[in-house]
Design a protein around this motif. Structure first.
Motif, PDB file in Angstrom:
ATOM      1  N   LEU A  57       0.835  -1.205   0.000  1.00 30.59           N
ATOM      2  CA  LEU A  57       0.000   0.000   0.000  1.00 30.59           C
ATOM      3  C   LEU A  57       0.870   1.256   0.000  1.00 30.59           C
ATOM      4  O   LEU A  57       0.585   2.244  -0.691  1.00 30.59           O
ATOM      5  CB  LEU A  57      -0.928  -0.023   1.216  1.00 30.59           C
ATOM      6  CG  LEU A  57      -2.164   0.869   1.199  1.00 30.59           C
ATOM      7  CD1 LEU A  57      -3.081   0.524   0.031  1.00 30.59           C
ATOM      8  CD2 LEU A  57      -2.925   0.720   2.520  1.00 30.59           C
ATOM      9  N   GLU A  58       1.938   1.220   0.755  1.00 35.68           N
ATOM     10  CA  GLU A  58       2.866   2.348   0.791  1.00 35.68           C
ATOM     11  C   GLU A  58       3.564   2.524  -0.567  1.00 35.68           C
ATOM     12  O   GLU A  58       3.783   3.649  -1.023  1.00 35.68           O
ATOM     13  CB  GLU A  58       3.898   2.140   1.898  1.00 35.68           C
ATOM     14  CG  GLU A  58       4.999   3.184   1.976  1.00 35.68           C
ATOM     15  CD  GLU A  58       4.480   4.580   2.276  1.00 35.68           C
ATOM     16  OE1 GLU A  58       5.243   5.548   2.069  1.00 35.68           O
ATOM     17  OE2 GLU A  58       3.319   4.723   2.737  1.00 35.68           O
ATOM     18  N   HIS A  59       3.896   1.407  -1.190  1.00 39.33           N
ATOM     19  CA  HIS A  59       4.510   1.452  -2.527  1.00 39.33           C
ATOM     20  C   HIS A  59       3.576   2.138  -3.521  1.00 39.33           C
ATOM     21  O   HIS A  59       4.012   2.980  -4.320  1.00 39.33           O
ATOM     22  CB  HIS A  59       4.833   0.023  -2.970  1.00 39.33           C
ATOM     23  CG  HIS A  59       5.300  -0.090  -4.384  1.00 39.33           C
ATOM     24  ND1 HIS A  59       6.515   0.408  -4.816  1.00 39.33           N
ATOM     25  CD2 HIS A  59       4.714  -0.644  -5.480  1.00 39.33           C
ATOM     26  CE1 HIS A  59       6.658   0.165  -6.106  1.00 39.33           C
ATOM     27  NE2 HIS A  59       5.575  -0.472  -6.535  1.00 39.33           N
ATOM     28  N   TRP A  60       2.299   1.825  -3.453  1.00 41.49           N
ATOM     29  CA  TRP A  60       1.331   2.455  -4.360  1.00 41.49           C
ATOM     30  C   TRP A  60       1.193   3.955  -4.046  1.00 41.49           C
ATOM     31  O   TRP A  60       1.015   4.761  -4.964  1.00 41.49           O
ATOM     32  CB  TRP A  60      -0.031   1.777  -4.230  1.00 41.49           C
ATOM     33  CG  TRP A  60      -0.027   0.337  -4.654  1.00 41.49           C
ATOM     34  CD1 TRP A  60       0.828  -0.272  -5.528  1.00 41.49           C
ATOM     35  CD2 TRP A  60      -0.914  -0.684  -4.195  1.00 41.49           C
ATOM     36  NE1 TRP A  60       0.521  -1.606  -5.648  1.00 41.49           N
ATOM     37  CE2 TRP A  60      -0.543  -1.895  -4.845  1.00 41.49           C
ATOM     38  CE3 TRP A  60      -1.979  -0.713  -3.309  1.00 41.49           C
ATOM     39  CZ2 TRP A  60      -1.207  -3.101  -4.633  1.00 41.49           C
ATOM     40  CZ3 TRP A  60      -2.660  -1.903  -3.091  1.00 41.49           C
ATOM     41  CH2 TRP A  60      -2.272  -3.083  -3.751  1.00 41.49           C
ATOM     42  N   ARG A  61       1.279   4.305  -2.771  1.00 45.32           N
ATOM     43  CA  ARG A  61       1.166   5.717  -2.399  1.00 45.32           C
ATOM     44  C   ARG A  61       2.286   6.528  -3.044  1.00 45.32           C
ATOM     45  O   ARG A  61       2.059   7.628  -3.574  1.00 45.32           O
ATOM     46  CB  ARG A  61       1.224   5.867  -0.873  1.00 45.32           C
ATOM     47  CG  ARG A  61       0.969   7.296  -0.385  1.00 45.32           C
ATOM     48  CD  ARG A  61       1.261   7.439   1.097  1.00 45.32           C
ATOM     49  NE  ARG A  61       2.692   7.304   1.377  1.00 45.32           N
ATOM     50  CZ  ARG A  61       3.586   8.269   1.178  1.00 45.32           C
ATOM     51  NH1 ARG A  61       3.204   9.458   0.706  1.00 45.32           N
ATOM     52  NH2 ARG A  61       4.861   8.079   1.457  1.00 45.32           N
ATOM     53  N   ILE A  62       3.478   5.974  -3.048  1.00 40.76           N
ATOM     54  CA  ILE A  62       4.624   6.665  -3.649  1.00 40.76           C
ATOM     55  C   ILE A  62       4.437   6.780  -5.159  1.00 40.76           C
ATOM     56  O   ILE A  62       4.708   7.831  -5.758  1.00 40.76           O
ATOM     57  CB  ILE A  62       5.931   5.915  -3.311  1.00 40.76           C
ATOM     58  CG1 ILE A  62       6.171   5.962  -1.802  1.00 40.76           C
ATOM     59  CG2 ILE A  62       7.105   6.514  -4.075  1.00 40.76           C
ATOM     60  CD1 ILE A  62       7.317   5.081  -1.334  1.00 40.76           C
TER      61      ILE A  62
END
Length: 397
Positions: A57-62
């Motif tokens: 999820l954090e990867h997608w946020r970036i």
């Protein structure tokens, strides 16, 4: 702009196709709620995620920072494309069989209606390094299926895929290419002309926005869409490790029909196909009628039995044929000898001799009658219980 559609456009840009976590969040809070979860990097309330999933999820946020869904949609429209989402009239409901690995949306380019095209569709896939035999088989199968009203689905790759697309278009039939890149990125470059023609006449399909370049994982992931869009998949040539076998695996997982065309036993591009044929549930096919029988409706699409050629002697009545068959292959015979061997009265034999001579089967000899050279050369029809031979192949092929 529809907010849900824009959200799905954004999600298709930040996440890899068919991500189970993203689909789980979409099922939980919808596309707009999922985009908000990606924007904040936090899962929605009421949805438990593992530490590994939270990292994703954090990867997608970036990645969302660099996403430009409005621009993607504008480029899509400029190129004559469209974004199709679940619930749209053009969305193929067979994709829902993928469950948690279904697409978030599809970017399409071309005039053909995707859902309608895939109602009667068959996938033809195979080796990129195809042999001339494989290319010929794929193109012929695709053309004959197109002539019979079936859509051919493939992956737009070199080799078997391209041959299948070209065969369908040569027969003026519909064909669908499921790409591992944006529909405006010609990959492989040598198929650029093929893609341009498909965009003009058929439809190109991608899970990624325009401008997206392919990478290895996406070629494997797109195979699930090829399998899901089709009633069955035909594998024409595949090496021991092959993306085509991955498509067959997805087809089996989705309860679709898996078919394979036998190849040359000495060719490495046949290794995977022959291994597939040894697995339970794989159907061996050699012609388009057998493909249609496998994927068609029960009782409506049975393949006709291969027909042997009709020879002149096949048109003779039974008595005349029995007199002809009484002739020796070499030498001559008289009426009395023929009557005894055929079990036919002498007057009948004399009458039939005139008919056979007029038909060019026999000719007069110094001491009776003999077969003409043409009659000797005529092949005998197979016995009733003989195995049919595919036209154009030698008996031991």
């Amino acid at each position: 702009m529809n907010a849900g559609r824009a959200a799905r456009a954004a999600l298709s840009a930040v996440a890899e196709p068919g991500d189970a976590l993203l689909n789980r969040i979409i099922d939980h809070v919808g596309a707009e709620g999922t985009l908000e979860a990606v924007r904040t990097g936090r899962p929605p309330d009421g949805l438990d995620v593992t530490a590994k999933e939270a990292a994703r999820l954090e990867h997608w946020r970036i990645r969302l920072v660099a996403a430009a869904p409005e621009q993607d949609l504008a480029v899509c429209a400029e190129l004559g494309g469209r974004l199709v989402c679940p619930g749209d009239p053009e969305w193929p409901t067979t994709l829902d069989d993928l469950g948690g690995e279904r697409p978030y949306a599809l970017w399409l380019r071309g005039p053909a209606d995707l859902r309608r095209s895939c109602l009667h569709s068959v996938a033809i896939v195979g080796s990129r390094a195809a042999s001339s035999y494989g290319l010929h088989v794929a193109a012929d199968l695709a053309a004959e299926l197109a002539d019979s009203g079936w859509t051919v689905v493939s992956g737009g790759a070199l080799g078997i895929d391209a041959a299948a697309h070209r065969g369908s278009m040569a027969a003026e039939g519909p064909t669908v290419a499921v790409l591992a890149n944006g529909f405006d990125v010609p990959y492989p470059a040598s198929n650029e002309g093929l893609f341009a023609e498909m965009a003009r006449r058929s439809v190109l399909v991608s899970e990624s926005p325009p401008g997206t370049h392919p990478h290895r994982l996406r070629f494997l992931v797109r195979n699930r869409v090829i399998a899901a869009l089709s009633r069955g998949s035909v594998i024409v040539e595949a090496e021991a490790r092959s993306g085509a076998l991955n498509t067959a695996s997805w087809a089996r997982r989705l309860n679709r029909v898996v078919m394979a065309v036998p190849g040359q036993v000495t060719s490495r591009t046949s290794v995977g196909v022959h291994r597939l044929l040894r697995e339970e549930g794989t159907i061996l096919v050699t012609r388009h009628e057998e493909v249609i029988e496998a994927v068609g409706r029960i009782g409506e699409d049975l393949a006709p039995a291969p027909r042997t050629p009709v020879l002149p002697r096949d048109r003779l009545d039974p008595v005349t044929r029995s007199v002809l068959e009484a002739f020796p292959a070499r030498g001559h015979a008289g009426p009395a000898q023929l009557a005894a061997k055929a079990g036919v009265p002498m007057p009948t034999v004399n009458a039939k001799l005139g008919l056979l001579a007029a038909g060019g089967f026999i000719e007069r000899a110094p001491a009776g009658w003999r077969l003409t050279p043409a009659a000797k050369a005529a092949p005998e029809p197979p016995a009733p219980d003989a195995v049919p031979i595919r036209p154009g192949l030698p008996p031991d092929a």
